[in-house]
Design a protein around this motif. Structure first.
Motif, short mmCIF file in Angstrom:
data_model
loop_
_atom_site.label_atom_id
_atom_site.label_comp_id
_atom_site.label_asym_id
_atom_site.label_seq_id
_atom_site.Cartn_x
_atom_site.Cartn_y
_atom_site.Cartn_z
N GLU A 17 -4.85 7.00 0.90
CA GLU A 17 -3.63 7.19 0.13
C GLU A 17 -3.50 8.82 -0.09
O GLU A 17 -2.68 9.57 0.24
CB GLU A 17 -3.39 6.52 -1.20
N LEU A 49 -0.01 1.49 3.93
CA LEU A 49 0.09 2.54 2.87
C LEU A 49 1.27 3.38 2.73
O LEU A 49 1.59 3.59 1.48
CB LEU A 49 -1.20 3.42 3.00
N LYS A 51 4.43 2.20 3.11
CA LYS A 51 5.43 1.22 2.30
C LYS A 51 4.75 1.46 0.70
O LYS A 51 5.75 1.29 0.01
CB LYS A 51 5.25 0.14 3.00
N LYS A 52 3.53 1.21 0.30
CA LYS A 52 2.99 1.10 -0.84
C LYS A 52 3.36 2.52 -1.62
O LYS A 52 3.70 2.68 -2.58
CB LYS A 52 1.47 1.02 -0.85
N ARG A 56 6.20 3.71 -4.76
CA ARG A 56 5.88 4.53 -5.90
C ARG A 56 6.37 5.79 -6.08
O ARG A 56 6.28 6.72 -6.75
CB ARG A 56 4.16 4.73 -5.97
#
Length: 85
Positions: A17, A49, A51-52, A56
Motif C-alpha cells: 500500500e 489494494l 479499492k481498499k 480509506r
C-alpha cells in the motif's frame, strides 16, 4: 524520516500500500498496469489494494481519455482520514 513516510506510518499501511501511495505521489495519476510496473506488485493485487485505499479516502479514481487512472487525494482529505482513526 520524510513527511510522507511519517504519514504512511500513522495510517498503518502495509508495504505494498505504501509503494502505491509513493508511486502516485511521485508520478501523478497512473493506470493499474503502470502502478504494477512501478511498484513490482502484481496487477491483480494492485486492483484490490486500490479499492481498499479508495475506501480509506487516500486515493481517487478518475476517467482520463477513455480509461481510468488513480491519483492520491489532496492533503486535506488524507488528514480527515487520519483524524477518523
Amino acid at each position: 524520516m520524510t513527511r510522507i513516510t511519517k504519514g504512511l506510518k500513522i495510517l498503518d499501511l502495509n508495504n505494498k500500500e505504501k509503494s502505491i501511495i509513493v508511486a502516485l505521489k511521485d508520478s501523478g495519476p497512473l493506470r493499474p498496469t503502470d502502478l504494477a510496473k512501478k511498484t513490482g506488485v502484481k496487477r491483480t493485487t494492485i486492483n484490490f489494494l486500490l479499492k481498499k485505499l479508495m475506501m480509506r479516502s487516500l486515493i481517487s479514481k478518475v476517467k482520463s481519455k477513455g480509461h481510468y487512472e488513480w491519483l492520491i487525494n489532496d492533503e486535506g482529505e488524507i488528514k480527515e482520514s487520519i483524524n477518523g482513526l
